[in-house]
Design a protein around this motif. Structure first.
Motif, mmCIF file in Angstrom:
data_model
loop_
_atom_site.group_PDB
_atom_site.id
_atom_site.type_symbol
_atom_site.label_atom_id
_atom_site.label_comp_id
_atom_site.label_asym_id
_atom_site.label_seq_id
_atom_site.Cartn_x
_atom_site.Cartn_y
_atom_site.Cartn_z
ATOM 1 N N THR A 141 79.421 16.355 70.112
ATOM 2 C CA THR A 141 78.624 16.540 71.046
ATOM 3 C C THR A 141 78.943 17.788 72.230
ATOM 4 N N VAL A 142 77.691 18.329 73.198
ATOM 5 C CA VAL A 142 77.521 19.257 73.667
ATOM 6 C C VAL A 142 79.274 19.954 74.260
ATOM 7 N N GLY A 143 80.473 18.237 74.808
ATOM 8 C CA GLY A 143 81.442 18.812 75.387
ATOM 9 C C GLY A 143 82.332 19.409 75.158
ATOM 10 N N GLY A 144 82.236 18.456 73.453
ATOM 11 C CA GLY A 144 83.354 18.798 72.986
ATOM 12 C C GLY A 144 82.724 19.862 72.143
ATOM 13 N N ALA A 145 81.675 20.527 71.872
ATOM 14 C CA ALA A 145 81.243 22.182 71.138
ATOM 15 C C ALA A 145 81.662 23.289 72.054
ATOM 16 N N LEU A 146 81.489 22.818 73.353
ATOM 17 C CA LEU A 146 81.301 23.471 74.614
ATOM 18 C C LEU A 146 83.343 24.514 74.527
ATOM 19 N N ARG A 147 83.892 23.308 74.804
ATOM 20 C CA ARG A 147 85.870 23.238 74.763
ATOM 21 C C ARG A 147 86.218 24.164 73.180
ATOM 22 N N MET A 148 85.697 23.504 72.042
ATOM 23 C CA MET A 148 85.768 23.747 70.865
ATOM 24 C C MET A 148 84.855 26.051 70.710
ATOM 25 N N ASN A 149 84.237 25.859 71.394
ATOM 26 C CA ASN A 149 83.169 26.988 70.455
ATOM 27 C C ASN A 149 83.395 26.884 69.504
ATOM 28 N N ALA A 150 82.995 25.194 69.357
ATOM 29 C CA ALA A 150 82.118 25.041 68.266
ATOM 30 C C ALA A 150 81.074 25.895 67.374
ATOM 31 N N GLY A 151 81.537 26.003 65.953
ATOM 32 C CA GLY A 151 79.839 27.269 65.044
ATOM 33 C C GLY A 151 79.816 26.993 63.583
ATOM 34 N N ALA A 152 78.968 27.475 63.541
ATOM 35 C CA ALA A 152 78.752 26.812 61.959
ATOM 36 C C ALA A 152 77.396 28.487 61.395
ATOM 37 N N MET A 153 77.666 28.313 60.444
ATOM 38 C CA MET A 153 76.327 29.990 59.682
ATOM 39 C C MET A 153 76.253 30.976 59.888
ATOM 40 N N GLY A 154 77.488 31.469 60.155
ATOM 41 C CA GLY A 154 78.028 32.411 61.271
ATOM 42 C C GLY A 154 77.255 32.560 62.937
ATOM 43 N N MET A 155 77.558 31.873 63.291
ATOM 44 C CA MET A 155 77.036 31.425 65.022
ATOM 45 C C MET A 155 77.860 31.216 65.577
#
Ligand code: EPU
Length: 311
Positions: A141-155
């Protein structure tokens, strides 16, 4: 009274205080966490609540802080390993219309914290906004992704963040800019304590066909290189200058099993649940991998997956 009974009385009392807040969310006791994580393992949470807006969330957090009760915010549980003994304290799962809304304005997208990244990428595609293609296959989710600064494919997600609305450590709700968030590779200092409520993202005008093609290319790459089994994505952060998956692969650890947990044959940085895994199996496998990488290559691996709860 036994220690267990005292503990249960405390839990019941606190659950009663949460209910007495008079808000609309249900307060559940002894809630299984395994179905709420992508790993599919772990014990039960003492108390589980699902606030449906920022006021409810703020009221729950305030009460927990006043009573010194531990609380954890969970999203889709896609980067989370809950231990087999479960979670003492309160698990807060923001959900419902308010947390799941998406509003598009030009090339800006405003999202609640519970919006799935797949939905955000899909909405960007629908409105021909480029910059969100990499989010398509990340299962959070957006919240979890922000907390982790989630990424993939160089972004990574902070590259498209404009502002984040947080419930801050002092209990105040405020908008912050990315540069105030202390984000880094697979982490965000501010969101270790503050809780993301919503975020404004900004992309670029794009062409729908090109965006769709890029998303499809990423999906093909992901399917070819990452396992489809239950997992929590990459278990370890990449050490500077290395790919953790490649290191694990080179050390011959693919296919290594502990109970129902196995190092994926497709990607060395994934541990998969091949059926009936316990959290303890996964933790043991993590320990083995860390030891092998330390001994074999002199590199200390850091877990990216968040491990919470009791043994
Ligand atoms: N490689 C191997 N063997 C393996 C795995 C990888 O030789 O078992 C090689 C690949 O062939 C490639 C290099 O290592 O040459 C890098 O592999 P990959 O492109 O899969 O990238 P990664 O660094 O292993 C990162 C992210 C992933 C993200 C992919 C794709 C981290 C820890 N992982 O993996 O993110 O999906 O790039 O962009 O940063 C996650 O964070 O949970 C995650 C899955």
């Amino acid at each position: 009274m036994t220690a267990e009974k005292i503990q249960q009385t405390k839990i019941d009392e606190f659950a009663g205080r949460l209910k007495a807040l008079g808000e609309n969310f249900a307060v559940k006791l002894n809630e299984p966490m395994a179905p709420r994580t992508t790993f599919g393992v772990g014990g039960n949470a003492d108390i589980f609540v699902e606030p449906s807006n920022e006021d409810e969330l703020a009221a729950i957090v305030r009460l927990c802080r006043e009573d010194n009760v531990k609380y954890y915010i969970i999203g889709r549980g896609s980067n989370l390993l809950v231990k087999d003994g479960g979670i003492r304290g309160v698990v807060i799962h923001p959900c419902g219309e308010w947390f799941e809304r998406i509003v598009v304005n030009g090339v800006e997208i405003d999202c609640g914290a519970a919006v799935r990244l797949k939905a955000l990428a899909g909405e960007a595609l629908k409105h021909s906004i480029s910059g969100f293609e990499f989010l398509e296959g990340i299962p959070g989710t957006v919240g979890g992704a922000l907390r982790m600064n989630a990424g993939a494919m160089g972004m990574e997600i902070f590259q498209v963040v404009k502002q984040i609305k947080v419930l801050d450590s002092d209990g105040e709700v405020r908008w912050i800019f990315p540069q105030e968030a202390g984000f880094k590779y697979r982490g965000c200092e501010r969101l270790k304590v503050a809780i993301a409520l919503e975020a404004k993202f900004s992309g670029r005008c794009g062409e729908k066909e090109k965006i769709a093609k890029q998303m499809e290319e990423f999906a093909v790459k992901r399917r070819a290189t990452q396992p489809q089994w239950r997992s929590a994505g990459c278990v370890f952060k990449n050490p500077a200058g290395y790919s953790a998956g490649k290191l694990i692969d080179e050390l011959g650890l693919k296919g290594k099993k502990v109970g129902g947990a196995m190092v994926s044959e497709e990607h060395g940085n994934f541990i998969i649940n091949v059926g009936g895994a316990k959290a303890a199996d996964i933790i043991e496998l993590i320990k083995i991998i860390k030891n092998e990488v330390r001994t074999g290559r002199g590199i200390e691996l850091d877990t990216e997956v968040e491990i919470i709860g009791e043994d």
